[in-house]
Motif scaffolding. Structure first.
Motif: not given
Length: 596
Positions: A71, A87-88, A163-165, A279-280, A282, A300-301, A341
């Motif tokens: 990423s 990246v979280t 919620k994570m990518n 993904l990403s 929540k 989304g983000k 997470s």
């Protein structure tokens, strides 16, 4: 016209223009430590552009660290900027890669400061998107992925929101062993007389009979066939049982390649299934109509709002260990080593939908933690196994053994939490330390990490001490030297006589004496946790119950969100098996209901 320098920092002075070349063309290399070891990066530059970023083979976690590498590399090349967020969930890997790229920029005579400046980004106009599906699953850990795979196999239209990518959750960093009661795998390994009742007794004993009985009945009656399903789908297991004192029957088997391999197998299965993966994004609430779950609302983000209408909602959002506000009791002071997470999103969503909650004070405490950052642990569970396979022992500040090192985790924690600073110490000769170092890699602790901590010589945590003798190591660690030497000599006599008179350590884990000639090592051991045990109350079909004890129509739970199945303490291997069992069997129940 003056000829330009070969360096790309040269300036064109022609009339009316000022053209700055950013880099010296070529390929440059750097390497920085990640979670599993060094992250070697090669960056190729033209005179005015970052052309390509390549990362050589490394040991970063598949699906987490590897995802971060792909990423970030893509984003840097795409934006021609180093102003890229970590990246979280993979911050160590992210930092290692970005530090390596920055060094390459410096080698190419580039301006790191300029490239690191945040760019002005035009605001995105938020929009609303509506999705219609049969089943919406919130959470992409093991339970969520398994439910998605199995439901899709049964021709349900499935939407998986994470919620994570990346997918994986706690399943990518778990302990790596699985309870297999009643499975063909257990029978093939020689145990044919295990029963649901035997498993239930062990779980009730370990959980002090605080277990959610509906969930327990669901668990013991479905775990075997769920493990069989996982094996048929390609999840690989080792060919032998692991010993843990909590189990009176051999039923715990390690995953081949540990949890990283397990999670990657599930990711591949999701990829090959007809699952709509978001993904990403929540999830924020369960949408309710006339008391029934009808879908979820998520964001989304980029601010996009998602209204996902569904015939069934499955919450598989994991625990709440990373949310300090939700922690109570002993969990507030324990070190955390789980995924970032785990913030209790599903617990809040379920409660807002009317769910009854239970055992929110409890979490699974383990005795094998080292403090790698304030309040943050790494697990040494595997490292300890490697040490105990040799001649490692555990002692207190006075240099005395106080526990059976191969006893149950809950018994160890009960003694550990009564010690000063809740700390015990591994005492290791060279062969035991080598065993610790080798096995610790399975928990993501690299040899580079260990060498760095040893170099700190106890000046800051985590405490890793080396001495030329037992006495020198003990003095450095603040442990009573004479008592430790006496303890070692007493333990060695027990090994020779094949009888631990003090703590009844099993003889099969006492095959070698401790070398008293040195060098000698001391490693701190603090309580750590990742798994929380509080969650929703459920039926024997994993339907979520409301505060009046009635099922909330169309709302289901799986995995750690319903972890009260374990009572106030989960047994080794029981959490991963619970995620497999709930993911597989609850999706069967949902498919059966929607198709009949």
């Amino acid at each position: 016209m003056m000829k330009l320098s070969k360096l790309s920092m040269a300036i064109c002075l022609c009339a009316g223009c000022s053209l700055s070349f950013a880099f010296e063309a070529g390929t440059f290399e750097a390497s920085y430590p990640g979670i599993g070891g060094m992250v070697p990066v090669k960056v190729t530059f033209s005179k005015d552009k970052i052309e390509k970023i390549e990362v050589d083979p490394n040991k970063e976690t598949v699906g987490i660290g590897q995802n971060a590498i792909a990423s970030i590399s893509s984003e840097v090349v795409k934006t021609q900027s180093l102003a890229v967020d970590n990246v979280t969930g993979a911050t160590v890997t992210s930092k290692a890669l970005l530090d390596g790229i920055k060094e390459c920029v410096q080698k190419a005579k580039g301006d790191v400061a300029q490239l690191t400046k945040k760019k002005n980004i035009a605001p995105v106009i938020a929009k609303t998107e509506t999705i219609n599906t049969d089943l919406v699953i919130v959470g992409g850990g093991a339970a969520g992925m398994i439910a998605a795979i199995n439901a899709a196999d049964q021709h349900l239209k499935v939407t998986l929101v994470e919620k994570m990518n990346f997918l994986g959750g706690a399943s990518a960093i778990c302990g790596g062993s699985v309870v297999t009661e009643g499975s063909q795998l257990q029978k093939d390994l020689g145990v044919k007389d295990d029963t649901p009742a035997k498993l239930a007794y062990d779980l009730l004993d370990n959980g002090h009979q605080k277990n959610d009985m509906n969930a327990l009945v669901f668990y013991v009656n479905n775990v075997g066939k769920s493990i069989d399903w996982a094996v048929a789908k390609g999840v690989k297991f080792e060919k032998d049982f692991s010993f843990r004192a909590e189990w009176r029957t051999s039923r715990m088997v390690p995953l081949k390649g540990g949890c990283p391999a397990f999670a990657e197998t599930l990711r591949e299965l999701v990829k090959n299934a007809k699952v709509n993966v978001l993904l990403s994004i929540k999830a924020e609430q369960v949408n309710m109509t006339d008391g029934s779950a009808t879908g979820i609302t998520a964001v989304g983000k980029n601010g996009t709002k998602y209204i996902i209408n569904a015939k069934a909602v499955l919450l598989a959002t994991g625990g709440y260990g990373y949310n300090k506000e939700m922690l109570k009791g002993s969990l507030k002071d324990a070190l955390y080593y789980g995924p970032v997470s785990s913030t209790g999103d599903g617990h809040k969503m379920a409660e807002n939908a009317g769910a009854a909650m239970q055992l929110m004070d409890y979490g699974k405490l383990y005795p094998q933690g080292i403090e790698v950052a304030p309040g943050i642990a790494k697990s040494t569970l595997q490292g300890n196994i490697g040490a105990y396979n040799q001649a490692g022992i555990m002692v207190d500040k006075n240099g005395n053994r106080v526990i059976n090192e191969k006893g149950s985790g809950k018994d160890m924690v009960a003694i550990q939490t009564k010690q000063p600073a809740s700390t015990l110490y591994l005492a290791l000769d060279q062969k035991s330390f080598d065993g610790f170092r080798d096995y610790a890699k399975k928990n993501g602790i690299s040899s580079e990490d260990i060498d760095k901590w040893l170099a700190q010589d106890g000046k800051k945590p985590p405490l890793f001490i080396k001495g030329n003798s037992i006495e020198e190591a003990a003095k450095k660690a603040g442990i009573n030297p004479k008592n430790l030497l006496d303890t070692v000599e007493k333990y060695n006599s027990y090994v020779v006589n094949k009888d631990d008179k003090d703590f009844r350590r099993p003889v099969k884990f006492m095959t070698k004496t401790i070398d008293v000639s040195g060098p000698f090592y001391i490693v701190e051991q603090k309580p750590r946790f990742a798994t929380t045990l509080g969650g929703v109350k459920v039926t024997t079909k994993m339907e979520v119950l409301d505060k009046n004890g009635k099922p909330i129509p169309n709302l289901y739970a799986a995995g750690e969100l319903a972890n009260s199945v374990h009572g106030d303490d989960s047994a080794p291997g029981a959490n991963v098996a619970w995620c497999i069992t709930t993911g597989k069997t609850v999706s069967d129940a949902i498919a059966n209901k929607l198709q009949n």
